[in-house]
Design a protein around this motif. Structure first.
Motif, mmCIF file in Angstrom:
data_model
loop_
_atom_site.group_PDB
_atom_site.id
_atom_site.type_symbol
_atom_site.label_atom_id
_atom_site.label_comp_id
_atom_site.label_asym_id
_atom_site.label_seq_id
_atom_site.Cartn_x
_atom_site.Cartn_y
_atom_site.Cartn_z
ATOM 1 N N VAL A 172 0.840 -1.197 0.000
ATOM 2 C CA VAL A 172 0.000 0.000 0.000
ATOM 3 C C VAL A 172 0.876 1.248 0.000
ATOM 4 O O VAL A 172 1.980 1.260 0.546
ATOM 5 C CB VAL A 172 -0.942 0.034 1.226
ATOM 6 N N THR A 173 0.375 2.289 -0.619
ATOM 7 C CA THR A 173 1.080 3.566 -0.659
ATOM 8 C C THR A 173 0.783 4.353 0.606
ATOM 9 O O THR A 173 -0.387 4.537 0.954
ATOM 10 C CB THR A 173 0.652 4.388 -1.889
ATOM 11 N N THR A 199 15.920 19.408 7.041
ATOM 12 C CA THR A 199 14.693 18.617 7.062
ATOM 13 C C THR A 199 15.006 17.165 6.744
ATOM 14 O O THR A 199 15.991 16.867 6.072
ATOM 15 C CB THR A 199 13.668 19.149 6.038
ATOM 16 N N SER A 200 14.146 16.266 7.207
ATOM 17 C CA SER A 200 14.308 14.843 6.908
ATOM 18 C C SER A 200 12.975 14.133 7.093
ATOM 19 O O SER A 200 12.112 14.595 7.844
ATOM 20 C CB SER A 200 15.366 14.204 7.818
ATOM 21 N N ILE A 201 12.810 13.004 6.410
ATOM 22 C CA ILE A 201 11.599 12.198 6.546
ATOM 23 C C ILE A 201 11.735 11.310 7.777
ATOM 24 O O ILE A 201 12.684 10.556 7.901
ATOM 25 C CB ILE A 201 11.357 11.327 5.304
ATOM 26 N N GLU A 202 10.774 11.409 8.697
ATOM 27 C CA GLU A 202 10.793 10.568 9.903
ATOM 28 C C GLU A 202 10.224 9.182 9.627
ATOM 29 O O GLU A 202 10.873 8.164 9.877
ATOM 30 C CB GLU A 202 9.962 11.214 11.009
ATOM 31 N N LYS A 203 8.997 9.148 9.139
ATOM 32 C CA LYS A 203 8.311 7.871 8.939
ATOM 33 C C LYS A 203 7.111 8.077 8.030
ATOM 34 O O LYS A 203 6.683 9.214 7.782
ATOM 35 C CB LYS A 203 7.848 7.287 10.277
ATOM 36 N N ALA A 229 12.294 5.960 8.463
ATOM 37 C CA ALA A 229 13.262 6.456 7.483
ATOM 38 C C ALA A 229 13.078 5.753 6.142
ATOM 39 O O ALA A 229 13.952 5.051 5.664
ATOM 40 C CB ALA A 229 14.683 6.252 7.991
ATOM 41 N N PRO A 230 11.905 5.880 5.506
ATOM 42 C CA PRO A 230 11.624 5.157 4.271
ATOM 43 C C PRO A 230 12.467 5.647 3.102
ATOM 44 O O PRO A 230 12.924 6.790 3.073
ATOM 45 C CB PRO A 230 10.140 5.467 4.033
ATOM 46 N N MET A 231 12.638 4.755 2.145
ATOM 47 C CA MET A 231 13.325 5.142 0.912
ATOM 48 C C MET A 231 12.378 5.996 0.077
ATOM 49 O O MET A 231 11.172 5.784 0.063
ATOM 50 C CB MET A 231 13.733 3.894 0.120
ATOM 51 N N ILE A 288 7.444 13.044 -5.599
ATOM 52 C CA ILE A 288 8.124 12.092 -4.720
ATOM 53 C C ILE A 288 7.352 10.787 -4.654
ATOM 54 O O ILE A 288 6.162 10.764 -4.362
ATOM 55 C CB ILE A 288 8.286 12.674 -3.303
ATOM 56 N N ASP A 289 8.029 9.689 -4.949
ATOM 57 C CA ASP A 289 7.447 8.356 -4.822
ATOM 58 C C ASP A 289 8.052 7.676 -3.596
ATOM 59 O O ASP A 289 9.272 7.546 -3.486
ATOM 60 C CB ASP A 289 7.737 7.512 -6.069
ATOM 61 N N PHE A 290 7.206 7.239 -2.682
ATOM 62 C CA PHE A 290 7.677 6.608 -1.457
ATOM 63 C C PHE A 290 7.673 5.090 -1.572
ATOM 64 O O PHE A 290 6.867 4.515 -2.300
ATOM 65 C CB PHE A 290 6.805 7.023 -0.269
#
Length: 232
Positions: free
Chosen positions: A40-41, A134-138, A193-195, A213-215
């Motif tokens: 799932v996205t 900045t950074s992606i947490e989750k 910390a997803p790619m 952005i594709d997660f």
């Protein structure tokens, strides 16, 4: 007399347990296992933002940067009460010549956005405000509970289909389920910390478009073990 009563009760309990076990073992059954999974996205993305005072002669205060960020987010339609929280506020000391010290404040925030496109717009806005830490947490999927139940239903149906395929050549019929075990393993309910993959944008900020952005998708799976009674 009391000892006799205790003995009789013990014998009765033991006989009952033995009878239940014997009845279960005497029932012809087939055991099958089924696993179902899906990707799932994520629709909840948490961005970590740190605002610091600039260590320069004409530095901009944390409060001023915070107000600029809040105004920009409001203009973008972001609900500050629902989507933005302060995680930490601190003061850092930096040494200068001749024992002089100056306080450099910083604040840390967590911003919730609901799509890669919205995140791209936020990151562009922060870049324009010169807030680059900045950074992606989750990332999370908001309907994970409903999805897990759906997968369990599909897994039990799959176990039934496997049982019918195995017994058909033998001329036997699959009866009621006499035991069901959910062997699904526990897994994080979010991606830490997803790619992510960011597609290039124009170098001209006036003509630049929000980052696309594709997660990395979140994998959800379930595993069940079912015992079915058999009949001829």
């Amino acid at each position: 007399m009391k000892k006799a009563i205790i003995f009789i009760v013990t014998v009765l309990c033991s006989t009952t347990i033995f009878a239940q076990t014997k009845n279960f073992l005497d029932t012809p059954y087939l055991e099958t296992q089924a696993r179902v999974d899906t990707m799932v996205t994520p629709d909840k993305i948490y961005l970590n933002i740190i605002i610091q005072e600039k260590d320069t002669k004409g530095r901009v205060s944390v409060e001023e940067q915070e107000n600029q960020m809040a105004e920009r987010f409001k203009a973008m339609g972001i609900d500050l009460e629902e989507q933005l929280v302060i995680k930490d506020a601190s003061s850092n000391f930096k040494k200068y010549f001749l024992r002089q010290k100056e306080v450099l404040k910083s604040k840390q925030y967590s911003l919730l956005v609901y799509s890669g496109k919205e995140l791209g717009e936020v990151m562009m806005a922060l870049e324009q405000l010169d807030i680059a830490n900045t950074s992606i947490e989750k990332t999370e999927y908001s309907k994970i509970d409903e999805l897990e139940l759906e997968l369990k239903t599909r897994a039990v149906k799959k176990a039934m289909q496997k049982a019918e395929a195995l017994t058909k050549p033998l001329g036997q019929k699959v009866g009621m389920a006499i035991h069901i075990a959910d062997n699904s393993q526990y897994y994080p309910r979010y991606n830490q910390a997803p790619m992510m993959e960011m597609k290039a944008v124009s170098a001209n900020m006036d003509k630049a478009q929000p980052l696309d952005i594709d997660f990395e998708k979140i994998k959800v799976e379930t595993n069940v073990n079912v015992k079915f009674a058999l009949s001829n």
